[in-house]
Design an enzyme around this catalytic site. Structure first.
Site, mmCIF file in Angstrom:
data_model
loop_
_atom_site.group_PDB
_atom_site.id
_atom_site.type_symbol
_atom_site.label_atom_id
_atom_site.label_comp_id
_atom_site.label_asym_id
_atom_site.label_seq_id
_atom_site.Cartn_x
_atom_site.Cartn_y
_atom_site.Cartn_z
ATOM 1 N N HIS A 1 0.828 -1.213 0.000
ATOM 2 C CA HIS A 1 0.000 0.000 0.000
ATOM 3 C C HIS A 1 0.861 1.261 0.000
ATOM 4 C CE1 HIS A 1 -3.378 -2.610 1.973
ATOM 5 N NE2 HIS A 1 -3.102 -2.972 0.734
ATOM 6 N N ASP B 1 -3.366 -2.538 -5.084
ATOM 7 C CA ASP B 1 -2.350 -3.542 -4.768
ATOM 8 C C ASP B 1 -1.410 -3.775 -5.950
ATOM 9 O OD1 ASP B 1 -2.994 -4.185 -2.142
ATOM 10 O OD2 ASP B 1 -4.231 -5.919 -2.673
ATOM 11 N N HIS C 1 -9.372 -1.885 -4.997
ATOM 12 C CA HIS C 1 -8.259 -2.240 -4.112
ATOM 13 C C HIS C 1 -7.279 -3.175 -4.820
ATOM 14 C CE1 HIS C 1 -6.011 -2.382 -0.436
ATOM 15 N NE2 HIS C 1 -5.814 -3.669 -0.697
ATOM 16 N N HIS D 1 -0.720 -10.873 -5.271
ATOM 17 C CA HIS D 1 0.673 -10.485 -5.012
ATOM 18 C C HIS D 1 1.664 -11.456 -5.663
ATOM 19 C CE1 HIS D 1 -1.004 -7.590 -2.354
ATOM 20 N NE2 HIS D 1 -1.454 -8.494 -1.495
HETATM 21 ZN ZN LIG Z 1 -3.936 -4.584 -0.335
#
Ligand SMILES: [Zn+2]
Length: 307
Positions: free
Chosen positions: A78, A245, A241, A268
């Site tokens: 973030h 990310d 979001h 991720h």
């Molecule tokens: Zn996040």
């Protein structure tokens, strides 16, 4: 010349780590041109520097962790996203524990911190990684398929599609595109919070995760609905979001990208794989600078926008 950027002054924040629940202090400091972004674990007997890079990512379960030797910093995405959104190239991040504070679960507090420190233009050209051939990573088949790709684009745009098969998520926008040239990161993306499901929380807590998480720093859902009494900040906060990310994960490459990113159910791990795949395909990218501002894509030109 399109210049590198750092902070004008030092700024600080205190909070808790989402997963560790540990109190942590963060000090953001200006850095010389071509330093990049460097995390410094100042709580260790001998401070350890961890410069960001795709290869510094050591763990991608639930959050992006960077590390060198035994020194780690969890949940950098973030803060990195805010740096990508505001175009910060050089900065030291002094940190007193192994996880970045979650603050309100979005990157809005980091944007506010960076903006209150002020952004300083530096006497060195901003270096970009320009994608010149498509690069893709893919996993699974049919209903389990997920993928992420980078394609050539004179600018930076991201499009993301989610598919969580959850009534509260499915009733919101499932796909979003954000272009840094025409959009406004602070307004359109930064306020989107991380989210989680109560059914996962017990399991995560048993493994020592999500200890600092709650309704004040995440959207929390049971099997049917959002539990936060204030509801959502955007109609499509979940997928926004994921864009937030992705911007943070991709900024870990160490330079801003000139590319179009698109992804379906990526996260991720896959975002980091995509960076590694890009770097491995040496003919898929080149490093560029802009001596003449007018050659630079929109979105990188203007001074940092206010809210
Ligand atoms: Zn996040």
């Amino acid at each position: 010349m399109l210049q590198q950027r750092t902070l004008k002054t030092i700024t600080r924040a205190v909070g808790v780590g989402l997963h560790s629940g540990q109190r942590v202090e963060l000090t953001l400091r200006p850095a010389q041109p071509d330093t990049g972004i460097v995390f410094r674990r100042v709580d260790l007997p001998q401070p350890v520097d961890i410069p960001i890079s795709a290869a510094a990512v050591t763990d991608t379960r639930l959050a992006s962790t960077i590390g060198t030797g035994n020194a780690k910093v969890h949940t950098v995405e973030h803060l990195m996203s805010a740096c990508a959104g505001l175009g910060i190239d050089n900065m030291y991040v002094d940190i007193t524990a192994e996880e970045v504070p979650i603050l309100d679960g979005s990157s809005a507090s980091f944007v506010f911190l960076l903006q209150s420190a002020g952004v300083e233009l530096q006497n060195a050209p901003r270096r970009f990684i320009r994608v010149i051939r498509p690069v893709e990573v893919r996993e699974g088949e049919g209903a389990h398929a997920k993928w992420a790709r980078l394609t050539p684009y004179h600018g930076y745009k991201l499009s993301f599609e989610i598919d969580f098969d959850h009534p509260a998520v499915d009733s919101t926008g499932q796909r979003v595109e954000f272009d840094l040239g025409s959009g406004n990161y602070s307004r359109d993306i930064a306020r989107a919070r991380t989210f989680g499901f109560t059914r996962d929380v017990e399991m995560m807590r048993a493994s020592g995760l999500a200890l600092g998480g709650g309704l004040d720093n995440a959207i929390v859902m049971d099997d049917y609905k959002v539990l936060n009494s204030d509801g959502l900040r955007y109609d499509d906060e979940f997928v926004k979001h994921k864009i937030l990310d992705a911007m943070g994960d991709l900024y870990l490459v160490g330079k801003p990208l000139l590319a179009a990113y698109s992804a379906f159910r990526s996260g991720h791990a896959m975002n980091n794989l995509l960076l590694r795949e890009l770097l491995a395909q040496r003919d898929a990218w080149e490093e560029v600078t802009f001596e003449d501002d007018r050659q630079a894509p929109s979105g990188f030109l203007q001074p940092v926008r206010a809210w």
